[in-house]
Design a protein around this motif. Structure first.
Motif, PDB file in Angstrom:
ATOM      1  N   ASP A  23      44.672  91.973 100.461  1.00 43.71           N
ATOM      2  CA  ASP A  23      43.424  92.738 100.478  1.00 43.71           C
ATOM      3  C   ASP A  23      43.165  93.302 101.879  1.00 43.71           C
ATOM      4  N   GLY A  24      43.396  92.486 102.900  1.00 42.06           N
ATOM      5  CA  GLY A  24      43.242  92.964 104.267  1.00 42.06           C
ATOM      6  C   GLY A  24      44.257  94.043 104.599  1.00 42.06           C
ATOM      7  N   MET A  25      45.497  93.855 104.135  1.00 43.43           N
ATOM      8  CA  MET A  25      46.531  94.861 104.349  1.00 43.43           C
ATOM      9  C   MET A  25      46.130  96.190 103.720  1.00 43.43           C
ATOM     10  N   GLN A  26      45.596  96.131 102.507  1.00 46.95           N
ATOM     11  CA  GLN A  26      45.218  97.345 101.793  1.00 46.95           C
ATOM     12  C   GLN A  26      44.122  98.103 102.535  1.00 46.95           C
ATOM     13  N   LYS A  27      43.161  97.366 103.052  1.00 47.41           N
ATOM     14  CA  LYS A  27      42.062  97.980 103.804  1.00 47.41           C
ATOM     15  C   LYS A  27      42.588  98.725 105.025  1.00 47.41           C
ATOM     16  N   GLU A  28      43.491  98.098 105.780  1.00 45.74           N
ATOM     17  CA  GLU A  28      44.043  98.735 106.974  1.00 45.74           C
ATOM     18  C   GLU A  28      45.001  99.864 106.618  1.00 45.74           C
ATOM     19  N   TYR A  29      45.726  99.683 105.514  1.00 43.59           N
ATOM     20  CA  TYR A  29      46.668 100.704 105.047  1.00 43.59           C
ATOM     21  C   TYR A  29      45.931 102.007 104.731  1.00 43.59           C
ATOM     22  N   GLU A  30      44.775 101.891 104.095  1.00 43.91           N
ATOM     23  CA  GLU A  30      43.983 103.071 103.753  1.00 43.91           C
ATOM     24  C   GLU A  30      43.471 103.760 105.018  1.00 43.91           C
ATOM     25  N   LYS A  31      43.117 102.979 106.039  1.00 46.56           N
ATOM     26  CA  LYS A  31      42.686 103.563 107.312  1.00 46.56           C
ATOM     27  C   LYS A  31      43.835 104.312 107.978  1.00 46.56           C
ATOM     28  N   ILE A  32      45.030 103.718 107.924  1.00 45.78           N
ATOM     29  CA  ILE A  32      46.215 104.360 108.510  1.00 45.78           C
ATOM     30  C   ILE A  32      46.489 105.682 107.807  1.00 45.78           C
ATOM     31  N   GLU A  33      46.406 105.675 106.475  1.00 40.45           N
ATOM     32  CA  GLU A  33      46.645 106.900 105.705  1.00 40.45           C
ATOM     33  C   GLU A  33      45.703 108.019 106.138  1.00 40.45           C
ATOM     34  N   THR A  34      44.438 107.677 106.321  1.00 45.07           N
ATOM     35  CA  THR A  34      43.447 108.671 106.725  1.00 45.07           C
ATOM     36  C   THR A  34      43.768 109.247 108.102  1.00 45.07           C
ATOM     37  N   GLN A  35      44.139 108.390 109.036  1.00 48.89           N
ATOM     38  CA  GLN A  35      44.451 108.847 110.393  1.00 48.89           C
ATOM     39  C   GLN A  35      45.719 109.695 110.422  1.00 48.89           C
ATOM     40  N   LEU A  36      46.670 109.355 109.565  1.00 52.89           N
ATOM     41  CA  LEU A  36      47.971 110.022 109.591  1.00 52.89           C
ATOM     42  C   LEU A  36      47.870 111.508 109.274  1.00 52.89           C
ATOM     43  N   GLU A  37      46.792 111.902 108.612  1.00 53.07           N
ATOM     44  CA  GLU A  37      46.609 113.301 108.250  1.00 53.07           C
ATOM     45  C   GLU A  37      46.358 114.191 109.471  1.00 53.07           C
ATOM     46  N   SER A  38      45.921 113.584 110.582  1.00 49.55           N
ATOM     47  CA  SER A  38      45.528 114.418 111.713  1.00 49.55           C
ATOM     48  C   SER A  38      46.151 114.033 113.055  1.00 49.55           C
ATOM     49  N   ILE A  39      46.878 112.912 113.116  1.00 50.43           N
ATOM     50  CA  ILE A  39      47.418 112.493 114.413  1.00 50.43           C
ATOM     51  C   ILE A  39      48.692 113.251 114.772  1.00 50.43           C
ATOM     52  N   ALA A  40      48.942 113.326 116.071  1.00 54.35           N
ATOM     53  CA  ALA A  40      50.171 113.949 116.561  1.00 54.35           C
ATOM     54  C   ALA A  40      51.374 113.127 116.113  1.00 54.35           C
ATOM     55  N   PRO A  41      52.478 113.806 115.747  1.00 52.48           N
ATOM     56  CA  PRO A  41      53.677 113.087 115.292  1.00 52.48           C
ATOM     57  C   PRO A  41      54.450 112.465 116.455  1.00 52.48           C
ATOM     58  N   ILE A  42      53.986 111.297 116.879  1.00 56.62           N
ATOM     59  CA  ILE A  42      54.665 110.532 117.925  1.00 56.62           C
ATOM     60  C   ILE A  42      55.638 109.580 117.249  1.00 56.62           C
ATOM     61  N   GLU A  43      56.899 109.614 117.662  1.00 53.97           N
ATOM     62  CA  GLU A  43      57.971 108.931 116.934  1.00 53.97           C
ATOM     63  C   GLU A  43      57.703 107.444 116.722  1.00 53.97           C
ATOM     64  N   LYS A  44      57.301 106.738 117.769  1.00 52.50           N
ATOM     65  CA  LYS A  44      57.090 105.299 117.658  1.00 52.50           C
ATOM     66  C   LYS A  44      56.049 104.985 116.587  1.00 52.50           C
ATOM     67  N   THR A  45      54.934 105.704 116.629  1.00 47.77           N
ATOM     68  CA  THR A  45      53.851 105.457 115.663  1.00 47.77           C
ATOM     69  C   THR A  45      54.278 105.810 114.246  1.00 47.77           C
TER      70      THR A  45
END
Length: 241
Positions: free
Chosen positions: A184-206
């Motif tokens: 459940d905690g993983m899912q909550k953070e996963y959804e936050k990551i998905e939202t951020q991924l739409e707008s962040i710069a494509p940095i290889e490590k991340t």
């Protein structure tokens, strides 16, 4: 997250070429292009205060049609290439947002936009679409426009710093929940990551970390939230440590 199907017949195949120079340049061209376009809009309204909205829109459209749109893209590309060379990134990708910012600043983007505005304003004037008074007013107010451009670019990079910091924090949170086998905690953070991924710069490590998390997250999710992983899957998890 729109990443290719990474699991077929229980075999994990991660593509390590997700981020390349072209991907990063495309991101910067799109992001900075929108930023500069908005700043020029605001700047034109400031230097043409006596014009009604439709008149300003017509002037902006004429500038775009006579080379401003394509010129912005080329100016950004030229600034990136020159800036990368100046800061010592001859080949390869930007490793962080600071390098992106330094390349854009060092590459003379603002000077390039300044020259572009002069050229395009002259073209539109010579085509008879604006008169000498309007052309001169835009040129005389060019510093106001360029200040808006510079301010908006600075704001854009500041937002990127914040977005990447947030993403890194969500990634760390996901890892902690993964270690605790708390889906459940993983899912909550996963959804936050998905939202951020739409707008962040494509940095290889991340991006590579996010890609690995996506595979593991969906493996566990599709397996009824079972954390009993195969040896191959465990090896993949080790990459996140």
């Amino acid at each position: 997250m729109e990443i290719n199907n990474l699991e077929q017949n229980n075999h994990i195949d991660l593509d390590n070429n997700l981020v390349n120079e072209s991907t990063q340049k495309s991101f910067l061209e799109t992001t900075l292009g929108k930023t500069i376009n908005t700043a020029i809009d605001i700047g034109l309204r400031a230097v043409l205060p006596d014009f009604i909205e439709n008149q300003v829109i017509d002037i902006k459209d004429n500038l775009l049609n006579y080379g401003l749109k394509d010129g912005i893209s080329k100016t950004i590309d030229d600034a990136i290439d020159l800036g990368k060379s100046a800061i010592g990134i001859v080949t390869g990708n930007f490793e962080n947002v600071s390098q992106m910012r330094s390349a854009v600043q060092t590459g003379g983007l603002i000077d390039g936009i300044s020259s572009l505005l002069d050229t395009v304003v002259d073209k539109v004037k010579n085509a008879g679409l604006i008169n000498n008074t309007i052309a001169n007013t835009i040129k005389q107010g060019k510093n106001t426009i360029l200040n808006n451009v510079e301010s908006n670019i600075e704001s854009t990079f500041n937002k990127q710093y914040e977005a990447l910091e947030n993403t890194d924090q969500y990634i760390d949170n996901w890892k902690n929940y993964f270690e605790d086998k708390n889906f459940d905690g993983m899912q909550k953070e996963y959804e936050k990551i998905e939202t951020q991924l739409e707008s962040i710069a494509p940095i290889e490590k991340t991006i590579n970390e996010v890609k690995t998390i996506e595979v593991l997250h969906n493996l566990i999710k599709n397996n009824g939230q079972d954390f009993n992983l195969t040896e191959e899957q465990l090896q993949l998890a080790e990459k996140l440590k």
